[in-house]
Write a protein that holds these residues in place. Structure first.
Motif, mmCIF file in Angstrom:
data_model
loop_
_atom_site.group_PDB
_atom_site.id
_atom_site.type_symbol
_atom_site.label_atom_id
_atom_site.label_comp_id
_atom_site.label_asym_id
_atom_site.label_seq_id
_atom_site.Cartn_x
_atom_site.Cartn_y
_atom_site.Cartn_z
ATOM 1 N N VAL A 311 0.763 -1.193 -0.096
ATOM 2 C CA VAL A 311 -0.097 0.025 0.258
ATOM 3 C C VAL A 311 0.895 1.294 -0.163
ATOM 4 C CG1 VAL A 311 -1.381 1.271 1.411
ATOM 5 C CG2 VAL A 311 -2.005 -0.992 0.987
ATOM 6 N N HIS A 312 1.941 1.325 0.976
ATOM 7 C CA HIS A 312 2.650 2.722 0.953
ATOM 8 C C HIS A 312 3.600 2.982 -0.485
ATOM 9 C CE1 HIS A 312 5.174 -0.977 2.187
ATOM 10 N NE2 HIS A 312 6.296 0.184 1.962
ATOM 11 N N HIS A 313 3.605 1.989 -1.330
ATOM 12 C CA HIS A 313 4.284 2.327 -2.648
ATOM 13 C C HIS A 313 3.156 2.747 -3.484
ATOM 14 C CE1 HIS A 313 8.075 -0.325 -1.590
ATOM 15 N NE2 HIS A 313 8.158 0.915 -0.801
ATOM 16 N N GLN A 314 1.853 2.860 -3.417
ATOM 17 C CA GLN A 314 1.066 3.191 -4.045
ATOM 18 C C GLN A 314 1.029 4.914 -4.398
ATOM 19 O OE1 GLN A 314 -0.802 1.756 -6.013
ATOM 20 N NE2 GLN A 314 -0.875 -0.358 -5.255
ATOM 21 N N GLU A 315 0.960 5.325 -5.306
ATOM 22 C CA GLU A 315 1.087 6.899 -5.443
ATOM 23 C C GLU A 315 0.106 7.630 -4.677
ATOM 24 O OE1 GLU A 315 1.373 8.028 -9.335
ATOM 25 O OE2 GLU A 315 0.983 10.310 -8.937
ATOM 26 N N ALA A 316 -0.986 7.191 -4.439
ATOM 27 C CA ALA A 316 -1.996 7.875 -3.580
ATOM 28 C C ALA A 316 -1.557 7.778 -1.949
ATOM 29 C CB ALA A 316 -3.519 7.354 -3.713
ATOM 30 N N CYS A 317 -0.668 6.805 -1.657
ATOM 31 C CA CYS A 317 -0.542 6.436 -0.215
ATOM 32 C C CYS A 317 0.950 6.716 0.051
ATOM 33 C CB CYS A 317 -0.962 5.158 0.277
ATOM 34 S SG CYS A 317 -2.324 4.570 -0.359
ATOM 35 N N ARG A 318 1.818 7.394 -0.408
ATOM 36 C CA ARG A 318 3.242 7.592 -0.168
ATOM 37 C C ARG A 318 3.538 8.387 1.116
ATOM 38 N NH1 ARG A 318 5.277 7.658 -5.947
ATOM 39 N NH2 ARG A 318 4.879 5.586 -6.461
ATOM 40 N N THR A 319 2.603 8.871 1.570
ATOM 41 C CA THR A 319 2.962 9.815 2.983
ATOM 42 C C THR A 319 2.493 9.214 4.041
ATOM 43 O OG1 THR A 319 0.760 11.049 2.579
ATOM 44 C CG2 THR A 319 2.502 12.058 1.576
ATOM 45 N N PHE A 320 1.866 7.971 4.036
ATOM 46 C CA PHE A 320 1.335 7.087 5.032
ATOM 47 C C PHE A 320 2.316 6.956 6.134
ATOM 48 C CE2 PHE A 320 -2.525 4.917 3.301
ATOM 49 C CZ PHE A 320 -3.054 6.155 2.743
ATOM 50 N N ARG A 321 1.839 7.031 7.522
ATOM 51 C CA ARG A 321 2.799 6.648 8.517
ATOM 52 C C ARG A 321 3.224 5.297 8.740
ATOM 53 N NH1 ARG A 321 2.965 6.141 14.138
ATOM 54 N NH2 ARG A 321 0.813 6.264 14.611
ATOM 55 N N LEU A 322 4.397 4.775 8.637
ATOM 56 C CA LEU A 322 4.697 3.463 8.812
ATOM 57 C C LEU A 322 4.974 3.099 10.323
ATOM 58 C CD1 LEU A 322 6.911 2.733 5.718
ATOM 59 C CD2 LEU A 322 4.464 2.438 5.697
ATOM 60 N N ALA A 323 5.107 1.870 10.543
ATOM 61 C CA ALA A 323 5.792 1.275 12.022
ATOM 62 C C ALA A 323 7.273 2.067 11.854
ATOM 63 C CB ALA A 323 5.739 -0.053 11.921
ATOM 64 N N PRO A 324 7.911 2.215 13.013
ATOM 65 C CA PRO A 324 9.082 2.936 13.281
ATOM 66 C C PRO A 324 10.239 2.079 12.785
ATOM 67 C CG PRO A 324 7.751 3.047 15.456
ATOM 68 C CD PRO A 324 7.049 2.076 14.409
ATOM 69 N N ARG A 325 10.097 0.778 12.554
ATOM 70 C CA ARG A 325 11.035 -0.164 12.065
ATOM 71 C C ARG A 325 10.719 -0.381 10.390
ATOM 72 N NH1 ARG A 325 11.250 -3.786 16.467
ATOM 73 N NH2 ARG A 325 12.591 -2.739 18.417
ATOM 74 N N GLY A 326 9.709 0.296 10.038
ATOM 75 C CA GLY A 326 9.319 0.379 8.539
ATOM 76 C C GLY A 326 8.609 -1.203 8.141
ATOM 77 N N VAL A 327 8.629 -1.560 7.156
ATOM 78 C CA VAL A 327 7.684 -2.719 6.760
ATOM 79 C C VAL A 327 8.421 -3.725 5.906
ATOM 80 C CG1 VAL A 327 5.380 -1.888 7.442
ATOM 81 C CG2 VAL A 327 6.298 -1.554 5.212
ATOM 82 N N PRO A 328 9.778 -4.044 6.212
ATOM 83 C CA PRO A 328 10.504 -4.714 5.339
ATOM 84 C C PRO A 328 10.012 -5.986 4.907
ATOM 85 C CG PRO A 328 11.496 -4.243 7.466
ATOM 86 C CD PRO A 328 10.565 -3.506 7.645
#
Ligand SMILES: *Cc1c(COP(=O)(O)O)cnc(C)c1O
Length: 362
Positions: A311-328
């Motif tokens: 989801v966070h790589h979708q153009e409409a969603c690039r500003t979404f907050r992620l978990a502090p350690r990211g979502v690798p």
């Protein structure tokens, strides 16, 4: 991946009968079929109430709004899900926050979800991905400790159980889709939500019909999201088949899991308790995913990817907050996952052919 033309003739006859019943009733929106389907679906799920709506997406939006979650609120969920999960949260006015997944199952990880809590968090949206029940005990504990609501996106998991509980009965509200490809599908768009709260159910009934509390009284800014009689009547017929279809899906998945032997292809683990998984999708992970898909296509095996872009790589969603350690782990899963045909109308020969094709990949 799906072949609806394989529906058996007696089922088609029963569906035609249901359609004729609706046509001749002269009542086509929010009538007896919808009310009866709602009762039947609630009872099948073990929930006190079901409310029929127009789609799974609407069910998600209405679920959140019925809990008074919206603008200024955050909802923790997973980046590895159908886009509609995130869209439903956004349409309620709330902001999705994305946590990482468990690589064994592809499902939202409770530990990572915990690191996403903020003073704006109002809910956690669990997704029973691929038909496997999410770890609802862990989520329930997290939500109780944090004082937030648990919601379930059950669009892929009709009939699955989480421990002793059917999915769709643990969260404050649960959203269902009956899109044709789902384990229980209509012949067009349809959805529902389930809840044990009378108050939430009546709020949802109000929201789906323009926010009308009584004729011409608008207590809410609602939407037009009514389940129509024709789809409800079809769903009632197909509901009778759901258990047999789930049984067949489990057989297919078990044969795949037993038969697939290839060091380059990892089959997502099956749960210890078969009741926890209804195998909406059968997913494998492969580092050379695109080569595997081409190899299978050359052998007449269709595949799909759920989901190639987190989801966070979708153009409409690039500003979404992620978990502090990211979502690798979600990112790695998106690079390697591949869905293999898994539906109740596959023949034994086809299952063997798919297994041989996977095993022949070098
Ligand atoms: C299909 C699906 C939805 C959306 O349902 P629609 O009926 O297509 O709107 C939501 N969430 C998940 C996980 C889904 O698979």
């Amino acid at each position: 991946m799906n072949d609806f033309k394989r529906e058996p003739e007696p089922l088609i006859q029963a569906e035609l009968g249901a359609m004729e019943r609706v046509l001749r009733s002269g009542w086509w929106v929010l009538g007896e079929e919808v009310r009866t389907f709602e009762k039947e679906w609630a009872s099948k799920c073990g929930a006190a109430h079901a409310v029929g709506v127009a789609s799974g997406l609407d069910a998600l939006e209405i679920s959140l709004r019925a809990l008074r979650i919206g603008v200024g609120d955050e909802v923790i969920t997973t980046p590895m899900t159908a886009f509609a999960t995130v869209l439903g949260i956004l349409r309620s006015g709330a902001q999705p926050v994305l946590a990482d997944i468990d690589p064994d199952t592809g499902i939202l990880d409770a530990e990572s979800a915990k690191t996403c809590l903020s003073d704006r968090t109002r809910a956690l949206m669990a997704v029973h991905l691929y038909g496997r029940a999410a770890p609802l005990d862990a989520f329930r504990e997290l939500c109780a400790d944090a004082g937030i609501a648990l919601l379930e996106d059950c669009a892929q998991a009709h009939g699955a159980r989480s421990g002793a509980n059917p999915v769709g009965t643990v969260g404050a509200v649960s959203a269902w889709s009956f899109y044709p490809t789902k384990n229980l599908g209509a012949i067009g768009d349809a959805g529902a939500l389930t809840t044990n709260s009378e108050e939430v159910a009546s709020k949802a009934r109000c929201l789906r019909n323009y926010g009308q509390s009584a004729r011409y009284d608008h207590a809410e800014i609602g939407l037009n999201s009514r389940l129509d009689e024709l789809q409800a009547a079809i769903l009632r017929v197909r509901l009778e088949c759901l258990d047999a279809w789930i049984h067949r899906r489990r057989k297919v998945a078990q044969q795949y899991a037993d038969g697939m032997r290839n060091d380059a292809v990892r089959v997502l683990s099956l749960p210890q308790n078969p009741a926890a998984h209804v195998h909406h999708l059968f997913v494998v992970v492969c580092e050379r995913r695109d080569e595997l898909a081409n190899h299978l296509r050359a052998r007449g095996v269709e595949t799909l990817i759920h989901y190639p872009v987190p989801v966070h790589h979708q153009e409409a969603c690039r500003t979404f907050r992620l978990a502090p350690r990211g979502v690798p782990r979600a990112e790695a899963h998106a690079r390697g996952c591949l869905s293999i045909p898994c539906h109740p109308h596959l023949t034994d020969d086809e299952i063997c052919h798919v297994i041989e094709a996977v095993n022949a990949f070098r």
